[in-house]
Design a protein around this motif. Structure first.
Motif, PDB file in Angstrom:
ATOM      1  N   UNK A 164      36.575  43.221  41.579  1.00  0.00           N
ATOM      2  CA  UNK A 164      38.514  43.683  41.607  1.00  0.00           C
ATOM      3  C   UNK A 164      39.654  42.676  41.307  1.00  0.00           C
ATOM      4  N   UNK A 165      39.327  42.299  42.648  1.00  0.00           N
ATOM      5  CA  UNK A 165      40.222  40.785  41.906  1.00  0.00           C
ATOM      6  C   UNK A 165      40.038  39.890  40.908  1.00  0.00           C
ATOM      7  N   UNK A 166      38.714  40.122  40.733  1.00  0.00           N
ATOM      8  CA  UNK A 166      38.039  38.628  39.775  1.00  0.00           C
ATOM      9  C   UNK A 166      38.312  39.555  38.177  1.00  0.00           C
ATOM     10  N   UNK A 167      38.433  40.891  37.936  1.00  0.00           N
ATOM     11  CA  UNK A 167      39.004  41.987  36.708  1.00  0.00           C
ATOM     12  C   UNK A 167      40.177  42.136  36.828  1.00  0.00           C
ATOM     13  N   UNK A 168      41.110  42.104  37.760  1.00  0.00           N
ATOM     14  CA  UNK A 168      42.594  41.870  37.755  1.00  0.00           C
ATOM     15  C   UNK A 168      43.081  40.343  37.230  1.00  0.00           C
ATOM     16  N   UNK A 169      42.132  39.567  37.660  1.00  0.00           N
ATOM     17  CA  UNK A 169      42.936  38.082  37.454  1.00  0.00           C
ATOM     18  C   UNK A 169      42.230  38.334  35.607  1.00  0.00           C
ATOM     19  N   UNK A 170      41.498  38.445  35.610  1.00  0.00           N
ATOM     20  CA  UNK A 170      40.907  38.520  34.306  1.00  0.00           C
ATOM     21  C   UNK A 170      42.041  38.961  33.240  1.00  0.00           C
ATOM     22  N   UNK A 207      44.519  37.835  30.308  1.00  0.00           N
ATOM     23  CA  UNK A 207      44.906  38.037  28.934  1.00  0.00           C
ATOM     24  C   UNK A 207      45.377  38.628  28.253  1.00  0.00           C
ATOM     25  N   UNK A 208      46.241  38.849  29.105  1.00  0.00           N
ATOM     26  CA  UNK A 208      47.707  39.305  28.123  1.00  0.00           C
ATOM     27  C   UNK A 208      48.477  38.415  29.590  1.00  0.00           C
ATOM     28  N   UNK A 209      48.868  37.348  30.037  1.00  0.00           N
ATOM     29  CA  UNK A 209      50.009  36.081  29.743  1.00  0.00           C
ATOM     30  C   UNK A 209      50.847  36.717  30.969  1.00  0.00           C
ATOM     31  N   UNK A 210      50.139  37.042  32.205  1.00  0.00           N
ATOM     32  CA  UNK A 210      51.167  37.740  33.262  1.00  0.00           C
ATOM     33  C   UNK A 210      50.695  37.248  34.142  1.00  0.00           C
ATOM     34  N   UNK A 211      51.111  37.137  35.475  1.00  0.00           N
ATOM     35  CA  UNK A 211      51.289  37.111  36.972  1.00  0.00           C
ATOM     36  C   UNK A 211      50.435  37.808  37.692  1.00  0.00           C
ATOM     37  N   UNK A 212      49.500  37.576  38.066  1.00  0.00           N
ATOM     38  CA  UNK A 212      49.414  39.470  38.998  1.00  0.00           C
ATOM     39  C   UNK A 212      49.925  39.291  40.062  1.00  0.00           C
ATOM     40  N   UNK A 213      50.637  38.111  40.879  1.00  0.00           N
ATOM     41  CA  UNK A 213      50.739  38.076  42.031  1.00  0.00           C
ATOM     42  C   UNK A 213      52.129  39.137  42.103  1.00  0.00           C
ATOM     43  N   UNK A 214      52.906  38.538  40.611  1.00  0.00           N
ATOM     44  CA  UNK A 214      54.743  39.128  40.641  1.00  0.00           C
ATOM     45  C   UNK A 214      54.384  40.681  39.349  1.00  0.00           C
ATOM     46  N   UNK A 215      52.566  40.518  39.047  1.00  0.00           N
ATOM     47  CA  UNK A 215      53.421  42.444  37.884  1.00  0.00           C
ATOM     48  C   UNK A 215      52.000  42.699  38.629  1.00  0.00           C
ATOM     49  N   UNK A 216      52.107  44.212  39.002  1.00  0.00           N
ATOM     50  CA  UNK A 216      51.229  44.826  39.747  1.00  0.00           C
ATOM     51  C   UNK A 216      50.999  45.967  38.655  1.00  0.00           C
ATOM     52  N   UNK A 217      50.803  45.705  36.922  1.00  0.00           N
ATOM     53  CA  UNK A 217      50.356  46.598  35.881  1.00  0.00           C
ATOM     54  C   UNK A 217      48.509  46.398  35.827  1.00  0.00           C
ATOM     55  N   UNK A 218      48.184  44.872  35.929  1.00  0.00           N
ATOM     56  CA  UNK A 218      46.522  44.320  36.456  1.00  0.00           C
ATOM     57  C   UNK A 218      45.901  45.221  36.979  1.00  0.00           C
TER      58      UNK A 218
END
Length: 253
Positions: free
Chosen positions: A173-179, A183-194
């Motif tokens: 799940x972490x790997x998919x979130x990072x992917x 793909x959408x150019x956001x920071x997964x640590x700051x943006x909860x959407x992924x």
């Protein structure tokens, strides 16, 4: 995924690794002329066949005897290799038991990364899942859908394997979130959407897989249809009273 399970069973149920030449994707036998890398390729194919034979033998023993009652000695005896050979491929029983599930998880992450960048996250996740589910039925290396369901039931019936499987699922799940974030150019640590998107996706697929296993429709079309039904049901929930309200913080608390 390249490669296949080139193994058969003798009359005693032992797995015999096929030492014949592996076939390429075109159906022809790869050349092994000096200087072409054929010898290295043949060694790699033999290693892959041994690994697959170990997985097949282990899953059959686990299914017949139970995970806890099966020993590594019994697994290697079924394939006629040494314990040393087993440990070249797997650290222990847990890893060989989860090998098929791990292959599927890795394939799913790779499939998401291979989707066109202009696809919406949910579209990419759905289409990537469909391609991997089709591969489970069509690629011998991933095993048949029946074997995959048997692995799921093995995991669900053993606390040790269930705990390990959950650890793997969290990492996937972490790997998919990072992917998705990449793909959408956001920071997964700051943006909860992924993370929220992947978490929702995983919940839908988990419910669909449980339903599929219970139905016993062990084919690629069956699982694809079941996952589509789950996505449709989720879409209906969003527009209904089930999920239409309650998202904002509760001011009455």
């Amino acid at each position: 995924m390249a490669g296949g399970i080139l193994a058969a069973k003798d009359g005693r149920g032992s797995v015999i690794v096929d030492q014949g030449a592996a076939r390429g994707t075109s159906g022809t036998t790869p050349a092994t002329a000096p200087g072409t890398g054929g010898a290295t390729g043949l060694r790699e194919r033999k290693k892959e066949r041994t690994r697959e034979a170990l997985v097949d033998a282990a899953l059959e023993l686990f299914s017949r005897k139970g995970y806890d009652a099966t020993t590594i000695d019994e697994i290697v005896a079924a394939v006629d290799v040494s314990r040393r050979t087993f440990f070249r491929y797997f650290p222990g029983k847990e890893e060989v038991a989860l090998a098929r599930a791990s292959e599927v998880e890795r394939s799913l992450v790779a499939a998401v990364g291979a989707r066109p960048v202009d696809e919406a996250p949910v579209v990419a996740l759905r289409r990537a899942t469909a391609s991997v589910m089709a591969a489970i039925a069509g690629d011998p290396k991933l095993g048949s859908t029946e074997a995959w369901v048997r692995t799921r039931r093995l995991i669900e019936g053993n606390p040790t394997l269930m705990a390990a499987s959950l650890r793997h699922a969290v990492e996937t799940e972490r790997l998919m979130t990072a992917e998705i974030a990449r793909r959408h150019g956001v920071d997964p640590h700051r943006d909860l959407r992924p993370a929220l998107t992947v978490g929702c996706f995983n919940a839908i697929v988990r419910v669909a897989m449980d339903d599929w296993t219970e139905r016993g429709q062990f084919d690629a079309d069956g699982i694809a249809a079941t996952i589509d039904e789950a996505w449709t049901a989720m879409s209906g929930l969003v527009g209904s009273g089930w999920l239409a309200t309650g998202w904002e913080p509760d001011s009455d608390r």
